[in-house]
Write an enzyme that holds these catalytic residues in place. Sequence first.
Site, PDB file in Angstrom:
ATOM      1  N   ARG A 262     -34.724   9.086   3.907  1.00 15.93           N
ATOM      2  CA  ARG A 262     -33.971   9.839   2.904  1.00 15.93           C
ATOM      3  C   ARG A 262     -34.755  11.060   2.453  1.00 15.93           C
ATOM      4  O   ARG A 262     -35.953  10.980   2.201  1.00 15.93           O
ATOM      5  CB  ARG A 262     -33.657   8.943   1.707  1.00 15.93           C
ATOM      6  CG  ARG A 262     -32.849   7.735   2.144  1.00 15.93           C
ATOM      7  CD  ARG A 262     -32.299   6.916   1.021  1.00 15.93           C
ATOM      8  NE  ARG A 262     -31.571   5.788   1.579  1.00 15.93           N
ATOM      9  CZ  ARG A 262     -31.025   4.810   0.865  1.00 15.93           C
ATOM     10  NH1 ARG A 262     -31.136   4.828  -0.468  1.00 15.93           N
ATOM     11  NH2 ARG A 262     -30.375   3.826   1.455  1.00 15.93           N
ATOM     12  N   ARG A 277     -39.939   5.107  -4.312  1.00 13.68           N
ATOM     13  CA  ARG A 277     -39.083   6.176  -3.773  1.00 13.68           C
ATOM     14  C   ARG A 277     -39.813   6.923  -2.677  1.00 13.68           C
ATOM     15  O   ARG A 277     -40.588   7.834  -2.935  1.00 13.68           O
ATOM     16  CB  ARG A 277     -38.686   7.116  -4.919  1.00 13.68           C
ATOM     17  CG  ARG A 277     -37.537   8.072  -4.603  1.00 13.68           C
ATOM     18  CD  ARG A 277     -37.098   8.854  -5.824  1.00 13.68           C
ATOM     19  NE  ARG A 277     -36.633   7.976  -6.877  1.00 13.68           N
ATOM     20  CZ  ARG A 277     -35.405   7.445  -6.947  1.00 13.68           C
ATOM     21  NH1 ARG A 277     -34.524   7.755  -6.024  1.00 13.68           N
ATOM     22  NH2 ARG A 277     -35.070   6.631  -7.924  1.00 13.68           N
ATOM     23  N   GLU A 349     -33.871  -1.340  -9.337  1.00 18.62           N
ATOM     24  CA  GLU A 349     -32.947  -1.696  -8.257  1.00 18.62           C
ATOM     25  C   GLU A 349     -33.701  -2.132  -6.996  1.00 18.62           C
ATOM     26  O   GLU A 349     -34.622  -1.460  -6.540  1.00 18.62           O
ATOM     27  CB  GLU A 349     -32.062  -0.488  -7.917  1.00 18.62           C
ATOM     28  CG  GLU A 349     -31.114  -0.769  -6.765  1.00 18.62           C
ATOM     29  CD  GLU A 349     -30.371   0.478  -6.287  1.00 18.62           C
ATOM     30  OE1 GLU A 349     -30.241   1.434  -7.064  1.00 18.62           O
ATOM     31  OE2 GLU A 349     -29.935   0.465  -5.125  1.00 18.62           O
ATOM     32  N   SER A 352     -28.305  -3.374  -3.456  1.00 20.38           N
ATOM     33  CA  SER A 352     -27.017  -2.872  -3.899  1.00 20.38           C
ATOM     34  C   SER A 352     -25.992  -3.425  -2.927  1.00 20.38           C
ATOM     35  O   SER A 352     -26.105  -3.220  -1.725  1.00 20.38           O
ATOM     36  CB  SER A 352     -27.046  -1.347  -3.852  1.00 20.38           C
ATOM     37  OG  SER A 352     -25.906  -0.814  -4.466  1.00 20.38           O
ATOM     38  N   ARG A 390     -39.774  -2.151  -1.867  1.00 19.51           N
ATOM     39  CA  ARG A 390     -39.679  -2.487  -3.287  1.00 19.51           C
ATOM     40  C   ARG A 390     -39.986  -3.960  -3.531  1.00 19.51           C
ATOM     41  O   ARG A 390     -40.469  -4.333  -4.611  1.00 19.51           O
ATOM     42  CB  ARG A 390     -38.290  -2.127  -3.835  1.00 19.51           C
ATOM     43  CG  ARG A 390     -38.113  -0.614  -3.954  1.00 19.51           C
ATOM     44  CD  ARG A 390     -36.810  -0.218  -4.610  1.00 19.51           C
ATOM     45  NE  ARG A 390     -36.708   1.240  -4.681  1.00 19.51           N
ATOM     46  CZ  ARG A 390     -35.707   1.903  -5.274  1.00 19.51           C
ATOM     47  NH1 ARG A 390     -34.701   1.228  -5.833  1.00 19.51           N
ATOM     48  NH2 ARG A 390     -35.696   3.218  -5.301  1.00 19.51           N
TER      49      ARG A 390
END
Length: 425
Positions: A262, A277, A349, A352, A390
Amino acid sequence: MLDMKVVRQNFTDVKAKLLTRGVKAEVLDTFLSLDENRRQKLVKVEELKKYRNTVSAEIAQLKRAKTDAAAKINEMKEVGSQIKVLDEQIQEIDQQVKDISYTLPNLPNDAVPVGKDEADNVEVRRWSKAPTFTFEPKPHWEIAEELDILDFERGAKVSGSRFVYYKGLGARLERAIYNFMLDTHVYEHGYTEMIPPYAVNEASMFGTGQFPKFKEDVFQLENSNLTLIPTAEVPLTNYYRDEILTQEQLPTYFTALSPSFRSEAGSAGRDTRGLIRLHQFNKVEMVKITDNQTSYDELEKMVQNAEDILQKLKLPYRVITLCTGDMGFSAAKTYDLEVWIPAQDMYREISSCSNCEDFQSHRAMIRYRDENEKVQYAHTLNGSGLAVGRTVAAILENYQNEDGSVTIPEVLVPYMGGQRKIVKI
RNA sequence: GGAAAGUUGGCAGAGUGGUAAUGCAGCGGACUCGAAAUCCGCCGAGCGGGGGUUGACCUCGUGCACGGGUUCAAAUCCCGUACUUUCCUCCA
């Protein structure tokens, strides 16, 4: 992509729902009038084409009989040019309609709370309690650098910021985690394990909804139409693109470990340290293709599958339902799983899980024949099970000890070759 | 990277300008106690409109990998693109 007929026939309702997702009213009004205009012209041109077909058949007859057909041919020249003009107009309108429809997000399910942003998300449940420490818990990057299992500096040197090296037992821990996740999904939850392509073409990116609207979020390979996948959802969901399945093939469960790439454009300054991130991270993804009746049951099961991983790892988490304003583009309903991160004193988070209903299948043309042999659009679901990086962060922080060592969660010990602790050498 | 061939309905497979053969499969029927075989009939995706019902249906357009062009008319001719296969080259 929304079904044009649905939009047309339930315009007021659709409009109200899309407004809760941040779509502007005038865009929708334009959309409707373009569609109206298009259909009017379509009726005209189809009549002309029907006429042309009839006369062309007559011309063929005359030609075969070696009779003069010049009059009819001349007339058809005129009709042909009228058709051409109308066709061009329709094509132009079509393009405008597409430009809008490609950027309209999915309709939220009725059960989704209406809201503006993440502040309006609704907590569903919590599992376990945040651990209490007799010392000040450190952020995972400090723990990791002291143990020499993550190297952010050299990641930045070799690639840039937001890249990292896992090293030694750090790499081993990452591998243990994703093997554990894959084994659980495959052997306990019934998913089929896949290793998908990590670069996909434009049609696939369109199929799952990343393109055309979110091009700036991805890494595009130069001089090709290939994109590095931002999630394995893309290759897994597109597996059945442009296919009509039999009902026996449904539901299909896929799981895959893959890196996710990303660009993180627009998130400068956020989560600049640690594993939260990055431009590249591993994720175990779950994807389901279902019929249009059972997808919400399947969503609940998928969330449980993700929760099962966290429970087995004994990591405290909570489940929230995203509100209309915070949901992703393709989702009709989304649950986020948030894991406890002690050093930040908050939930972050880690998964999802979304039901996209038939939004992606309209784009990707994933369909099936129901018991009446009628072609139906499939429903697609995707969820992280889980974001591996994560998870590493959560384990390092929740399982840290005062002496700087980290205890390995019980369920991972076999995957770590029996090792129970990561200690400073 | 070089060369050649190919891309037609669920599958196989014809079709070089006049509007998609045929076979298999599928569906219905006959024969049969039943089935197989045989015989008769039907059926070719999908997409988009219109009318109607509310999701029985009727009708039109489109559709021969995709996008353009030529023509009264294109699966058929021309141009471009993608993909597949084979051979050569290279390579984990």
